[in-house]
Design a protein around this motif. Structure first.
Motif, PDB file in Angstrom:
ATOM      1  N   ILE A  79       0.846  -1.194   0.000  1.00 22.31           N
ATOM      2  CA  ILE A  79       0.000   0.000   0.000  1.00 22.31           C
ATOM      3  C   ILE A  79       0.880   1.242   0.000  1.00 22.31           C
ATOM      4  N   GLY A  80       0.586   2.159  -0.882  1.00 14.95           N
ATOM      5  CA  GLY A  80       1.365   3.397  -0.913  1.00 14.95           C
ATOM      6  C   GLY A  80       0.796   4.385  -1.904  1.00 14.95           C
ATOM      7  N   GLY A  81       1.551   5.433  -2.124  1.00 14.02           N
ATOM      8  CA  GLY A  81       1.053   6.530  -2.954  1.00 14.02           C
ATOM      9  C   GLY A  81       1.227   6.261  -4.441  1.00 14.02           C
ATOM     10  N   ILE A  82       0.360   6.853  -5.221  1.00 15.59           N
ATOM     11  CA  ILE A  82       0.384   6.692  -6.672  1.00 15.59           C
ATOM     12  C   ILE A  82       1.637   7.342  -7.263  1.00 15.59           C
ATOM     13  N   GLU A  83       2.270   8.250  -6.518  1.00  8.06           N
ATOM     14  CA  GLU A  83       3.450   8.928  -7.063  1.00  8.06           C
ATOM     15  C   GLU A  83       4.595   7.950  -7.326  1.00  8.06           C
ATOM     16  N   HIS A  84       4.494   6.745  -6.773  1.00  5.30           N
ATOM     17  CA  HIS A  84       5.537   5.760  -7.024  1.00  5.30           C
ATOM     18  C   HIS A  84       5.171   4.752  -8.104  1.00  5.30           C
TER      19      HIS A  84
ATOM     20  N   LEU B  94      -1.249  -4.692  -5.074  1.00  3.32           N
ATOM     21  CA  LEU B  94      -0.830  -3.295  -4.884  1.00  3.32           C
ATOM     22  C   LEU B  94      -2.064  -2.435  -4.721  1.00  3.32           C
ATOM     23  N   PHE B  95      -1.994  -1.523  -3.776  1.00  6.82           N
ATOM     24  CA  PHE B  95      -3.086  -0.567  -3.625  1.00  6.82           C
ATOM     25  C   PHE B  95      -2.489   0.829  -3.522  1.00  6.82           C
ATOM     26  N   THR B  96      -3.003   1.734  -4.336  1.00  9.07           N
ATOM     27  CA  THR B  96      -2.479   3.106  -4.289  1.00  9.07           C
ATOM     28  C   THR B  96      -3.534   4.006  -3.663  1.00  9.07           C
ATOM     29  N   GLN B  97      -3.180   4.555  -2.512  1.00  9.44           N
ATOM     30  CA  GLN B  97      -4.176   5.338  -1.796  1.00  9.44           C
ATOM     31  C   GLN B  97      -4.122   6.794  -2.237  1.00  9.44           C
ATOM     32  N   GLY B  98      -5.234   7.475  -2.039  1.00 14.08           N
ATOM     33  CA  GLY B  98      -5.322   8.890  -2.408  1.00 14.08           C
ATOM     34  C   GLY B  98      -4.622   9.767  -1.398  1.00 14.08           C
TER      35      GLY B  98
ATOM     36  N   PRO C 126     -13.564   6.893  -0.544  1.00 11.57           N
ATOM     37  CA  PRO C 126     -12.951   5.607  -0.892  1.00 11.57           C
ATOM     38  C   PRO C 126     -11.438   5.755  -0.799  1.00 11.57           C
ATOM     39  N   PRO C 127     -10.744   4.719  -0.350  1.00 12.08           N
ATOM     40  CA  PRO C 127      -9.325   4.857  -0.031  1.00 12.08           C
ATOM     41  C   PRO C 127      -8.444   5.241  -1.216  1.00 12.08           C
ATOM     42  N   GLU C 128      -8.856   4.926  -2.438  1.00 11.91           N
ATOM     43  CA  GLU C 128      -8.014   5.274  -3.579  1.00 11.91           C
ATOM     44  C   GLU C 128      -8.196   6.733  -3.978  1.00 11.91           C
ATOM     45  N   ARG C 129      -9.219   7.376  -3.417  1.00  8.76           N
ATOM     46  CA  ARG C 129      -9.456   8.768  -3.777  1.00  8.76           C
ATOM     47  C   ARG C 129      -8.916   9.706  -2.707  1.00  8.76           C
ATOM     48  N   ASP C 130      -8.810  10.979  -3.063  1.00 12.61           N
ATOM     49  CA  ASP C 130      -8.349  11.965  -2.094  1.00 12.61           C
ATOM     50  C   ASP C 130      -9.381  12.113  -0.985  1.00 12.61           C
TER      51      ASP C 130
END
Length: 872
Positions: A544-549, A579-583, A662-666
């Motif tokens: 789990i981490g940020g989409i910037e990666h 993989l999960f990319t959180q907002g 939702p966790p993937e959104r801001d």
RNA sequence: GCCGGUGUAACCCAAUGGCAGAGGUAGGCGACUUAAAAUCGCUUCAGUGUGGGUUCGAGUCCCACCACCGGCACCA
């Protein structure tokens, strides 16, 4: 006793120390239960944690605690991505050593993370700046070098003049350094490269197997790898026009079908042929110089005009030696891609069309769209890149472009000229090798020694680690290692002659490319990993981490894991199965009367006539409420997790971070939102105490309707929560908790007299379930409530309850009845009623007959358990 | 320009092709209170960005368009 408020400030540290004393979250590698590896991207120790960390780690902790309750042996570690530029910047600014600064930050942030109540195995904590970590990285560098996975070559590199270091292509954003924001220059340097481009095809193909990765990330990596299939074609050059020694020009094209539309050739400004031609042509040399300046200094490449310069050289068409094509040098051709040279077909490529329109070279269409008259089809300002039929192309006429591509390839790859093939099919990738050399101090030293006699000599493994020297200064720009005489000058391990250490250190993305593997056996002093252990744990089940990666870190880690596999340090190719990319966490911005940014802590929000206004706490002066943006120090719209945890407690902060969005959104951080979360903490506490206060019931022989309703609500919530945690839909998990809490509360409120025994039993069962659902999200509160209910042991080590799926199945179901798609009635039937029974029940309804208006029934659609639709 | 995502109530968001509402926030009314906060009860609010299509049935699938967000971009 129910009037007392839940005091998070007292309760939370108490439970944390109990968990710690019992070593609840220490994971053993010899535990026989099935494994589950959940990992959040480890933080850079910048100073303090921010709300993004809170969100990221709250999510990971829900998964970890849930999987633990479900009987998995859960690995949930934490560490520090501790090398990097900011430590050196701080060293320059404050005259502290980077290590001092880094370890002080780690101490602060470790305490902060601990205050969140995360179920982490702190015994496995690692910091990448620790020689105990980077010695293994150096060891693997040597193994990779021996395995041919590393190259040392002179290359044009991106040079950041502010940070005074080289940047990878991935670290250049819009022509600027990703960290400094400075305009990047091109320099020729000898650098170390990981040969990631050798793995381009595999890295691309394997993306299809990563079905638990977001589609978005897979697409981004696909685009970044950038595969294209084409033809490399060798054009003969007209000797009379060509510098001595040059006879041919290789170009790369994905559109060999358009060869008969060729109007010019174009070379990259640094193409060898361009340089050769420039030797006797000062005007051309000046043009090339201009291009190079533009190439590096221009920040907005797309705005650059297409410019070219006729070299005077003429190329001969591969299918017609009497047809000559002018060779230009053009500012839009890249030396790094393909062969650094192209042929231009203006009719079917917009860029080529712009070019010929500027230089009056003419346009010849060779693909005619279906249904258009070839005689009248012309291209003027817009290139045609669609399908159609070949025209004006001799033996290709009438073919589709795809057929023509195949025909051209077939003919040219069979042809020889000067002892070499004229053409070959070639796959090209956008992905370049990963340059890892950095001219910095605070990074992992590259373990090689340069000897004048022996060349590049690997440091013997027995001499590892190559430790960073402590006595360094940062008073002048550049790399302190390069001017550290006693560290730099060493004897050659081969011949013992005076030699020099490599003074470059590794890109910090190397450090983060294998930390997930090191967590499996961080105590191993002799090897980076233990094969048996690392193979048992990897891949990470949920990352789990940020989409910037999405590109940098994740692509590098995928490559590095492959390299570890090849050198025996890992048994898999793909490090992250899920993989999960959180907002991001975003917040309103505020601007004070003087136009400066104002932090949320300095203002108060007032509502006037339904309108929100902000004013300064200090003076009451009006503050302008600006747009909602990612929390950042520069906009001052940050909220300090310490303040929130100190005021409301960690559980409130965690709960709010998991709610709503939702966790993937801001997620928008608002004061009202936090207070809502804090109110729910108290409400849950009251409900649990109300249940605890109920008189002890004798065992209930059977459950009445009210008790059954409570039990159903609990088991429904349990079943839904299980499904939603698995899918990381935490906002829905939160909703299920609210729903169940509401059900419990109203069940107790409607009870005017003393609770009957069956209801008491049901309420206790439901409260147990409620707390177990809450526990992964608000672990401290759940423990306090568990104790208040008089339950034994810790909820953190209690198994997940078993849902009674039969209970939630209703005996009678009420189906909506539609007539021609519009709802007209309801029908209540036994759950197992068959189609015929439902149909006759529906047709007996007055509302249905009325809605049909005497029309005959054409069809009755019964969707089991869902709906009935009568078509008439 | 290319690729991807999102668009549902005042706001944040739910809804395996099957009754548009799970949940929260905000609002209104009431209870409690000297009062406020907190708490409790009741309650208002949309037909799903626009236009087509498929279907017995579309927020959901398909096509086009609009808006916003993100990624890539002289890649031959």
């Amino acid at each position: 006793m129910t009037s007392e408020r839940y005091n998070a400030r007292e309760a939370e540290p108490k439970w944390r120390s109990i968990w710690e004393e019992k070593g609840l979250f220490h994971t053993r590698n010899d535990d026989p239960r099935p494994k589950y590896y959940v990992l959040e991207m480890f933080p850079y120790p910048s100073g303090r944690i921010h709300m993004g960390h809170v969100r990221n780690y709250a999510m990971g902790d829900v998964v970890a605690r849930y999987k633990r309750a479900r009987g998995f042996n859960v690995l949930h570690p934490m560490g520090w991505d501790a090398f990097g530029m900011p430590a050196e910047n701080a060293a320059m600014a404050n005259k502290t050593h980077p290590a001092t600064w880094t370890y002080a930050n780690i101490a602060t942030m470790r305490d902060q993370l601990k205050s969140m109540g995360l179920s982490l195995d702190w015994k496995r904590e690692i910091a990448t700046c620790d020689p105990a970590y980077y010695r293994h990285q150096q060891r693997m560098f040597l193994d990779f070098l021996a395995a041919g996975l590393i190259d040392r070559k002179t290359a044009k590199v991106n040079w950041d003049p502010v940070d005074q270091t080289v940047l990878a292509n991935e670290q250049v954003i819009d022509g600027r350094g990703w960290r400094s924001g400075a305009l990047v220059e091109q320099r020729e340097l000898t650098q170390w490269f990981f040969k990631i481009s050798d793995h381009a095809q595999d890295l691309l193909d394997a993306l299809d197997g990563l079905d638990r990765w977001p589609e978005k990330v897979r697409t981004m990596q696909k685009n970044w790898i950038g595969r294209s299939e084409g033809l490399k074609v060798r054009f003969a050059l007209d000797a009379a026009t060509t510098p001595a020694g040059e006879t041919d020009l290789d170009i790369y094209t994905t559109r060999p079908d358009t060869l008969f539309g060729a109007k010019f050739m174009a070379l990259a400004p640094d193409h060898p042929l361009a340089r050769a031609a420039a030797e006797k042509n000062p005007a051309l040399a000046a043009f090339i110089d201009e291009c190079k300046r533009m190439g590096t200094a221009l920040e907005n490449i797309e705005k650059a005009e297409k410019k070219g310069f006729d070299t005077g050289i003429r190329a001969l068409h591969p299918f017609d030696p009497t047809w000559t094509v002018p060779v230009y040098v053009a500012n839009f051709v890249l030396m790094e891609y393909g062969t650094g040279a192209i042929f231009g077909c203006p009719a079917h490529d917009q860029r080529d069309l712009d070019f010929v329109n500027a230089y009056g070279l003419g346009v010849q269409p060779v693909v005619c769209p279906e249904g258009t008259n070839p005689a009248s089809f012309v291209v003027t300002d817009v290139a045609y890149d669609g399908e159609g039929r070949m025209i004006n192309s001799r033996f290709l006429d009438g073919m589709t472009p795809a057929e023509a591509r195949e025909e051209v390839a077939k003919r040219l790859e069979a042809e020889m000229r000067g002892g070499r093939l004229v053409a070959e099919r070639k796959v090209n990738f956008r992905l370049r090798d990963w340059g890892i050399s950095r001219q910095r101090y605070w990074g992992c030293p590259i373990p090689v020694i340069h000897c004048d006699a022996c060349g590049v000599v690997p440091v013997p493994k027995t001499d590892l680690p190559v430790k960073l020297p402590d006595d360094v200064t940062f008073d002048v720009p550049g790399n302190p290692l390069d001017r550290h005489a006693t560290w730099k000058n060493v004897p050659c391990p081969h011949c013992a002659a005076p030699a020099r250490r490599e003074t470059d250190t590794m890109d910090t993305f190397v450090d983060s490319s294998w930390y997930f593997a090191r967590f499996t056996d961080p105590w191993n002093e002799t090897e980076p990993t233990d094969p048996a252990v690392v193979n048992a744990w990897l891949p990470v089940d949920q990352y789990i981490g940020g989409i910037e990666h999405a590109i940098l870190h994740l692509l590098y880690s995928r490559f590095f894991t492959r390299a570890m596999h090849k050198t025996g340090h890992a048994g898999v190719d793909e490090p992250f199965a899920g993989l999960f990319t959180q907002g991001m966490v975003v917040h309103e911005t505020y601007k004070g009367p003087d136009g400066a940014w104002v932090s949320p802590a300095e203002i108060r929000i007032v509502s006037e006539g339904g309108e929100r206004r902000a004013q300064l706490l200090s003076s009451g002066a009006p503050v302008e409420i600006g747009s909602i943006e990612k929390m950042s120090k520069s906009k001052r719209n940050t909220v300090d997790p310490d303040d929130i945890i100190g005021t409301y407690g960690a559980d409130t902060a965690r709960w709010f971070m998991l709610s709503d969005s939702p966790p993937e959104r801001d997620v928008i951080w608002t004061e009202e939102g936090v207070q809502g979360a804090a109110r729910f903490v108290q409400r849950l506490w009251r409900i649990v105490n109300d249940v605890a206060d109920l008189p002890t019931a004798s065992a209930a022989p059977s459950f009445g309707p009210a008790a059954t309703a409570v039990r159903k609500a609990a088991h429904r919530a349990l079943i839904s929560t299980e499904a939603d945690v698995e899918r990381l839909r935490f906002n829905r998990c939160v909703a299920h908790v609210y729903e169940l809490a509401n059900a419990l509360q109203s069940a107790m409120a409607t009870q005017e007299t003393a609770c009957p025994d069956d209801l008491v039993a049901a309420l206790r069962e439901a409260t147990d379930i409620l707390l177990r659902i809450v526990a992964p999200m608000m672990p401290h509160l759940a423990e306090e409530c568990w104790a208040a209910l008089g339950r034994d042991g810790l909820i953190a080590e209690t198994a997940w309850p078993v849902a009674d799926r039969d209970l939630v199945v209703e005996d009678e179901i009420t189906l909506p009845v539609q007539v021609n798609g519009k709802k007209r009635a309801d029908v209540t039937v036994p759950r197992d009623a068959d189609q015929a029974a439902i149909e006759s029940a529906v047709m007996a309804l007055d509302a249905v007959r009325k809605a049909l208006e005497d029309r005959p029934v054409k069809k009755v659609i019964v969707v089991p358990q869902r709906i009935v639709n009568v078509v008439g």
